[in-house]
Design an enzyme around this catalytic site. Structure first.
Site, short mmCIF file in Angstrom:
data_model
loop_
_atom_site.label_atom_id
_atom_site.label_comp_id
_atom_site.label_asym_id
_atom_site.label_seq_id
_atom_site.Cartn_x
_atom_site.Cartn_y
_atom_site.Cartn_z
N ASP A 29 10.46 -37.67 -45.93
CA ASP A 29 11.78 -38.00 -46.48
C ASP A 29 12.89 -37.92 -45.43
OD1 ASP A 29 10.30 -37.90 -48.87
OD2 ASP A 29 10.90 -35.83 -49.25
N GLU A 67 13.15 -44.27 -56.59
CA GLU A 67 13.69 -43.07 -55.94
C GLU A 67 14.14 -43.45 -54.53
OE1 GLU A 67 10.54 -40.19 -55.83
OE2 GLU A 67 9.25 -41.42 -54.57
#
Length: 330
Positions: free
Chosen positions: A14, A231
């Site tokens: 991420d 997301e």
């Protein structure tokens, strides 16, 4: 040019890449093997802390790990699962906006502050009032206003909320994904959120708004569209155009949409990255020394273990019309 694994010594994912003081900083989540069982709510992602990496040559230079900049034990309101984060500079301070679960099992966004981009960061005692879900991206516009884009489906709990309120059908602390709370078929897809931050960067300055992605006819993308939002919101601006980029989750693409303002609506444009090894795909896009880069992760080094991901980076290319070339990460 082939992608580069940025930090093969450890498992991180991420990546939120930002340029501060002429140097590239990457703020990842920090994977480890907690032994938690795999589930659709992401219970196997039990990250506890954040590091920051920095470099001055993205594809070839040395990568410095500045160590732990924030640990879950130093966040009074958070119990576990320190998921995605991002950092922005404002008025000489650096603000880390992060997502974590409170002691009721509910995700919120928190803020931690530092005098330096490499930290350490000190957490505020409580989460942002009215915050929910995961995956914050903090985007600073040319006028100095900062916007936070956030949200994630399934374990990210975005489907629990409508009009920024918890739906009665979702009990606080509910750990299991409830598919009845999600749109399906030809219903409009569930959008992420955008909110302008307060001047001190510690709270929302307004009610979060939906980030609507529409097709070329102006119709919102539908729930069964493989290119709809899931997301990993990331915003950047290039030549006056706002690029909202995101992951499609269970169809495993990175996609993008564009608008002429930070709120949208955003018109869907295409796929940035084809599916990689591993279930999740999550990224950031940043310009550094005249070159744009796509930071992302995959699970090749861990031989497909979804909870043990590795950071990667590769140059990003635009055509003459500003469209992003679709890539594969080999």
């Amino acid at each position: 040019m082939k992608p580069r694994y940025l930090f093969p010594k450890d498992f991180m994912a991420d990546p939120s890449a930002n340029v501060f003081n002429g140097r590239m900083y990457v703020y990842p989540s920090h994977d480890y093997d907690s032994g938690a069982a795999f589930d659709d709510d992401g219970g196997h992602f039990q990250m506890r802390d954040y590091h920051v990496l920095s470099m001055d040559d993205v594809m070839n230079g040395e990568v410095t790990d500045h160590g732990v900049i924030l640990d879950v034990d130093d966040v009074p309101w958070a119990e576990k699962q320190m998921w995605d984060n991002d950092v922005v500079e404002k008025n000489g301070k650096y603000y880390l906006v992060f997502s974590a679960k409170d002691y009721n099992g509910v995700f919120h966004l928190g803020v931690a502050v530092s005098d330096k981009p490499e930290g350490p960061f000190k957490s505020e005692p409580a989460p942002i009032i009215g915050s929910y879900s995961i995956d914050p991206c903090v985007f600073k516009d040319d006028d100095g206003e900062v916007y936070c884009y956030f949200g994630g489906l399934w374990g990210g709990q975005l489907q629990w909320y409508r009009n920024n309120k918890l739906k009665p059908a979702a009990s606080v602390g509910e750990e299991n994904f409830n598919p009845t709370l999600l749109p399906s078929g030809k219903e409009d897809a569930l959008p992420s959120r955008v909110v302008r931050m307060s001047e001190d960067m510690l709270q929302f300055a307004e009610e979060p708004k939906p980030v609507v992605i529409v097709d070329d006819k102006g119709e919102p993308l539908k729930a069964d569209d493989p290119h709809r939002f899931f997301e990993a919101s990331w915003m950047f601006k290039r030549n006056g155009t706002y690029y909202f980029t995101y992951s499609t989750g269970d169809s495993h693409y990175l996609c993008y949409a564009t608008a002429d303002n930070p709120y949208g609506p955003f018109t869907y444009q295409g796929v940035i990255l084809e599916p990689v090894c591993g279930w999740t795909t999550h990224h950031s896009i940043t310009e550094y020394k005249g070159q744009w880069y796509l930071f992302h992760h995959d699970c090749q080094p861990s031989e497909g273990k979804d909870w043990l991901r590795s950071l990667k980076v590769m140059p990003l290319e635009f055509d003459a019309e500003g469209k992003i070339s679709t890539m594969k990460s080999e």
